[in-house]
Each structure stands twice: as C-alpha cells, then as structure tokens.
Design a protein around this motif. Structure first.
Motif, PDB file in Angstrom:
ATOM      1  N   GLY A  82       1.335   1.391 -11.772  1.00  0.00           N
ATOM      2  CA  GLY A  82       0.067   2.078 -11.962  1.00  0.00           C
ATOM      3  C   GLY A  82      -1.107   1.208 -11.590  1.00  0.00           C
ATOM      4  O   GLY A  82      -2.250   1.496 -11.965  1.00  0.00           O
ATOM      5  N   ILE A  83      -0.855   0.125 -10.861  1.00  0.00           N
ATOM      6  CA  ILE A  83      -1.920  -0.805 -10.499  1.00  0.00           C
ATOM      7  C   ILE A  83      -2.891  -0.167  -9.514  1.00  0.00           C
ATOM      8  O   ILE A  83      -2.484   0.453  -8.534  1.00  0.00           O
ATOM      9  N   ARG A  84      -4.180  -0.326  -9.776  1.00  0.00           N
ATOM     10  CA  ARG A  84      -5.196   0.276  -8.925  1.00  0.00           C
ATOM     11  C   ARG A  84      -5.707  -0.689  -7.866  1.00  0.00           C
ATOM     12  O   ARG A  84      -5.915  -0.310  -6.724  1.00  0.00           O
ATOM     13  N   ARG A  85      -5.933  -1.930  -8.254  1.00  0.00           N
ATOM     14  CA  ARG A  85      -6.499  -2.900  -7.316  1.00  0.00           C
ATOM     15  C   ARG A  85      -5.378  -3.538  -6.503  1.00  0.00           C
ATOM     16  O   ARG A  85      -4.997  -4.696  -6.709  1.00  0.00           O
ATOM     17  N   PRO A 135      -2.640 -11.658 -18.694  1.00  0.00           N
ATOM     18  CA  PRO A 135      -1.892 -10.394 -18.787  1.00  0.00           C
ATOM     19  C   PRO A 135      -1.908  -9.596 -17.484  1.00  0.00           C
ATOM     20  O   PRO A 135      -0.899  -9.002 -17.095  1.00  0.00           O
ATOM     21  N   THR A 136      -3.050  -9.601 -16.787  1.00  0.00           N
ATOM     22  CA  THR A 136      -3.126  -8.908 -15.500  1.00  0.00           C
ATOM     23  C   THR A 136      -2.212  -9.573 -14.479  1.00  0.00           C
ATOM     24  O   THR A 136      -1.516  -8.901 -13.703  1.00  0.00           O
ATOM     25  N   ALA A 137      -2.203 -10.906 -14.491  1.00  0.00           N
ATOM     26  CA  ALA A 137      -1.322 -11.638 -13.575  1.00  0.00           C
ATOM     27  C   ALA A 137       0.143 -11.319 -13.854  1.00  0.00           C
ATOM     28  O   ALA A 137       0.949 -11.184 -12.928  1.00  0.00           O
ATOM     29  N   ARG A 138       0.496 -11.190 -15.127  1.00  0.00           N
ATOM     30  CA  ARG A 138       1.881 -10.836 -15.468  1.00  0.00           C
ATOM     31  C   ARG A 138       2.228  -9.439 -14.958  1.00  0.00           C
ATOM     32  O   ARG A 138       3.345  -9.193 -14.508  1.00  0.00           O
ATOM     33  N   ASP A 139       1.267  -8.519 -15.036  1.00  0.00           N
ATOM     34  CA  ASP A 139       1.507  -7.167 -14.510  1.00  0.00           C
ATOM     35  C   ASP A 139       1.767  -7.207 -13.006  1.00  0.00           C
ATOM     36  O   ASP A 139       2.665  -6.529 -12.501  1.00  0.00           O
ATOM     37  N   TYR A 140       0.978  -8.000 -12.289  1.00  0.00           N
ATOM     38  CA  TYR A 140       1.148  -8.089 -10.842  1.00  0.00           C
ATOM     39  C   TYR A 140       2.478  -8.746 -10.480  1.00  0.00           C
ATOM     40  O   TYR A 140       3.174  -8.295  -9.556  1.00  0.00           O
ATOM     41  N   THR A 141       2.834  -9.808 -11.175  1.00  0.00           N
ATOM     42  CA  THR A 141       4.094 -10.476 -10.852  1.00  0.00           C
ATOM     43  C   THR A 141       5.285  -9.591 -11.209  1.00  0.00           C
ATOM     44  O   THR A 141       6.314  -9.647 -10.537  1.00  0.00           O
ATOM     45  N   TYR A 201       0.800  -1.223   0.000  1.00  0.00           N
ATOM     46  CA  TYR A 201       0.000   0.000   0.000  1.00  0.00           C
ATOM     47  C   TYR A 201       0.837   1.278   0.000  1.00  0.00           C
ATOM     48  O   TYR A 201       0.290   2.375  -0.027  1.00  0.00           O
ATOM     49  N   ARG A 202       2.178   1.138  -0.007  1.00  0.00           N
ATOM     50  CA  ARG A 202       3.021   2.320  -0.154  1.00  0.00           C
ATOM     51  C   ARG A 202       4.001   2.135  -1.308  1.00  0.00           C
ATOM     52  O   ARG A 202       3.946   2.844  -2.308  1.00  0.00           O
ATOM     53  N   ASP A 203       4.879   1.146  -1.209  1.00  0.00           N
ATOM     54  CA  ASP A 203       5.916   0.984  -2.228  1.00  0.00           C
ATOM     55  C   ASP A 203       5.338   0.636  -3.594  1.00  0.00           C
ATOM     56  O   ASP A 203       5.818   1.116  -4.622  1.00  0.00           O
ATOM     57  N   ALA A 204       4.316  -0.223  -3.627  1.00  0.00           N
ATOM     58  CA  ALA A 204       3.740  -0.616  -4.916  1.00  0.00           C
ATOM     59  C   ALA A 204       3.137   0.577  -5.644  1.00  0.00           C
ATOM     60  O   ALA A 204       3.158   0.644  -6.880  1.00  0.00           O
ATOM     61  N   ARG A 205       2.608   1.527  -4.902  1.00  0.00           N
ATOM     62  CA  ARG A 205       2.064   2.735  -5.530  1.00  0.00           C
ATOM     63  C   ARG A 205       3.151   3.543  -6.223  1.00  0.00           C
ATOM     64  O   ARG A 205       2.915   4.190  -7.240  1.00  0.00           O
TER      65      ARG A 205
END
Length: 434
Positions: A216-219, A252-258, A208-212
């Motif tokens: 650009g992930i919202r969820r 594709p969403t999973a690849r973005d998260y990983t 909730y801090r570094d990932a922001r």
C-alpha cells in the motif's frame, strides 16, 4: 500475452517441479521477476497438456475481475496461472476448485512476489500447495554442467575425491559478479548500453507495477532509493536505522520499504547462526542482494572498476555472489540446508554458516589469490563455538589448488561450480556476454 523464451532456464528445478505435480494439486513456482519461472512452467506445460493464462495480460485480468465466477468455471482441467500476485483475492476460489476435485497437478501458479507473506494467503492453500523457489541462474546452470557435488564434499568434510586443480579467475570473476544471473540480461553484451537498459527497465517494472500489487506504499519513488542503499549494504549487517537516515525517513517507514523489497525477492536476510534455529531470530541479520548483477547496475559499477580499481564494494559483492551460488545449489540438495552467519561478542565473524543433518560448516570469502594461516582465525573461533557439530571450515580464495589447514581447507572459488583449469571454455564465456 506470451513472455519471450530467453533460451536459458533453471534446468535443475525441473525434476523438483515434476515430482511436486505428481502428488500435489497446486504447485507454486515463485521467485524474482525474469528468473525463468514462466519458461520452466511452460516447458513442462507443453509436454503435459496445460493451458496458459498470464495476469500480466490486461485483457485476462479484466475478464477475471469482471466476472470471477464465470472465469474460473471455464478453466481447463490443467492450467498455468502466471503472475498470481496480481489476483490475491482469488485464492479462495482456487482452494474451492481443488477441494471439489483434488487431482494432482491441477494448477501451476507462478508469482514474482512472495505471496505467502501476504495476509491470509498462506492459510488459503495450506496442505494443498507445494512451493518451488527459483532464483537467477547459478554458475553451474550457465555452464550447462551437471549439478555441482560441492555441498556433498563439504558435508563429508573431505575434498580428497574432489578435483584439486581449479582456475584463477581474476578479472573474469568480476565480469561474472557484474553479469549476475538473470537470463534476459545475460543475453545482452557485457558492459553494453543494452544490458544497462535492461536493468533500468527491470527496476522500473518492479517498483511502478509489481510494488503496487503487493503493498500500500504511495511514495514509490523512495523505493528505488531504498533499493540502491540496500545494494550498498549487501553482505553487511541489516541496519534499518542507517538506511532510514540516508533517506531522511523514519525507521518504521524504512522497515515497510524493506519488507516490500523482500516480498519482491530483491533482498534477503541472513540470520545469525545459533545451535537452536529460534535463537537467532532477535539478533541482527545480514542483508544480501538477490543478484549481484542488479546490485552492480544500481550502483553503476562495471567489471573494470570492480577488479582493476579494486572498488571498495568488491569484497561485499563477492561475498554475496558466493552466498547466492551456495543458496542455489542448496535448493537442489537432497537434504535441507540452513544458512546463517557467525559473530561473537568480540566481533569475530564467519561470513556464511551452513547446517545440514546436524552438521555445520563455516565459510569465509577472500578476494585474494593467496592464503595465510591467520586467515582461518574466525573459522577456528567458530569451530570452538560449534563444538561436536562442526564439520569443516572453508576459505574461498581466487587460487588454483585446494590446501588443507588442520580441519580447514582453502578452496579455489572456481571449484564451487566445478570449473577446473581445463574447463574455461570460450563459448561458455561468450554465452554470458563476457
């Protein structure tokens, strides 16, 4: 705002940092949050007259963003800029300062995200910056021992001069897997609510801090679920489609998260080994978690469950534990060590492959305290595949003696960090909270 000094630090990275600062304008110390980057930078900085600025401090961040020109104009000659992943837009200013006065050791930067994977940043400081990668502490660092000579013996292909008597670790090994290597977590009692709370807060801060700061992930709530699923797959093939199906999201969403988890140094890809480094790029890699303590916390697995109840993930977490120990020791090895794994068309696999100066070794990891000749079948297959480049094969097991099997060796896990039967000191275990 200063960060607390945990009292434990990556002592073997200090010479590399000092050598880099002697001839390079910018040195970046990067790695996962809370692995000792700030401690290392500040210990060096206090001795050599560096000022310190942290961008985790909201006041400093606000000053910079309000008037970047004045902020950088007022910097002292030598300065530590902490958590620079929060100011990626300012790297061109750092480049300009360096180009105007190219003195060695001008900036020490630290980053809890792989800023080099962020668009445009790699080119900004190309030729001006050297990297020092940190990770959670290795066992040899926790024991405050001299750097392990294991990799030297490994690539010599002989353990004749190496201590022959290790120690069977048993439940202690499970304790160490669950403890991991984050200094702040290790200062809290093993299995306690306080240690569990540290890991919970650590994950919250990352997501909730570094990932922001780096995506650009919202969820973001999905990111924690992805991290837990990745912990389950540590030491397994990187199957993004499996991760996606468990979370009911697209591939594709999973690849973005990983990709975000990689950028935060939480997971790593281990490529399949081939004779040519580029030949492994399109093959399915294995996934390894950066720290088994964090993985165990996410999965809510304790040492007793892992060891006494033989949890189904014990073998995977042990393999990751050994892999990360080797990676950390390789970081201070004199020559570059390339890591991979072996898998043939018949699904015969070798857990870890190391290559150095055109020599390769294969490593298998076994949780048992006994070894049989058939345990070396995968290593034999790999030896045939690697040909003249093959140096030796190692089977790590939880035993006490080194045993030779032709060109292979069964080696006690404890000898990886130089722990013999007489060196299991109570104060060392107490330091870990074991």
């Amino acid at each position: 705002m200063d960060k607390p000094d945990t009292g434990l630090h990556p002592r073997y990275a200090a010479p590399k940092l000092e050598a880099a600062l002697a001839d390079t304008p910018v040195v970046l110390i990067h790695g996962p949050r809370q692995c000792g980057k700030t401690t290392l930078a500040r210990q060096y900085g206090r001795k050599h007259g560096y000022d310190y600025i942290s961008f985790d401090d909201p006041g400093q961040l606000e000053l910079l963003r309000a008037d970047p020109t004045t902020f950088f104009a007022g910097l002292p000659e030598r300065v530590i800029l902490d958590e620079v992943q929060r100011i990626p837009e300012q790297f061109t200013r750092i480049k300009s300062i360096v180009d105007n006065n190219r003195i060695p050791g001008r900036f020490i930067l630290t980053g809890s995200a792989n800023i080099l994977s962020m668009p445009g940043l790699t080119d900004s400081l190309a030729g001006r910056m050297e990297k020092v990668r940190l990770a959670p502490l290795a066992q040899v660092e926790l024991r405050r021992a001299e750097p392990s000579r294991f990799l030297e013996a490994l690539f010599q292909g002989s353990f004749k001069s190496y201590p022959n008597a290790g120690v069977r670790l048993g439940g202690t090994l499970a304790e160490r897997i669950v403890a991991g290597g984050f200094p702040a977590a290790l200062k809290r009692q093993s299995g306690s609510h306080r240690r569990k709370e540290w890991f919970v807060n650590y994950v919250d801060a990352l997501i909730y801090r570094d990932a922001r700061d780096v995506s650009g992930i919202r969820r973001l709530e999905y990111l924690e679920h992805m991290l837990t699923r990745a912990a389950e797959q540590s030491a397994q093939l990187w199957q993004v489609s499996n991760l996606a199906s468990k979370l009911a999201i697209t591939a594709p969403t999973a690849r973005d998260y990983t990709a975000v988890l990689e950028r935060l140094f939480l997971i790593e890809r281990l490529p399949i080994w081939s004779r040519h480094e580029s030949g492994s790029i399109l093959k399915t890699p294995k996934l390894h978690f950066v720290d088994t303590g964090l993985a165990a916390a996410l999965l809510q697995i304790g040492a007793e469950e892992l060891w006494k109840n033989r949890h189904p993930l014990y073998g995977q977490l042990l393999e990751t534990y050994i892999y990360q120990e080797l990676r950390r020791q390789a970081s201070w090895h004199s020559d570059r060590v390339r890591f991979g794994y072996y898998r043939d068309k018949k699904q015969v696999e070798v857990d870890i492959v190391l290559e150095c100066t055109r020599q390769v070794v294969g490593i298998e990891v076994k949780a048992s305290s006994t070894v049989e000749a058939r345990d070396f079948r995968g290593l034999q297959k790999f030896a045939d595949f690697a040909g003249d480049a093959f140096r030796t094969g190692i089977l790590f097991y939880d035993g006490e003696a080194i045993m030779a099997f032709d060109r292979m060796h069964a080696v006690p896990i404890s000898l990886l960090w130089g722990e013999t039967g007489s060196s299991l000191a109570g104060d060392q275990l107490e330091m870990m909270g074991v």
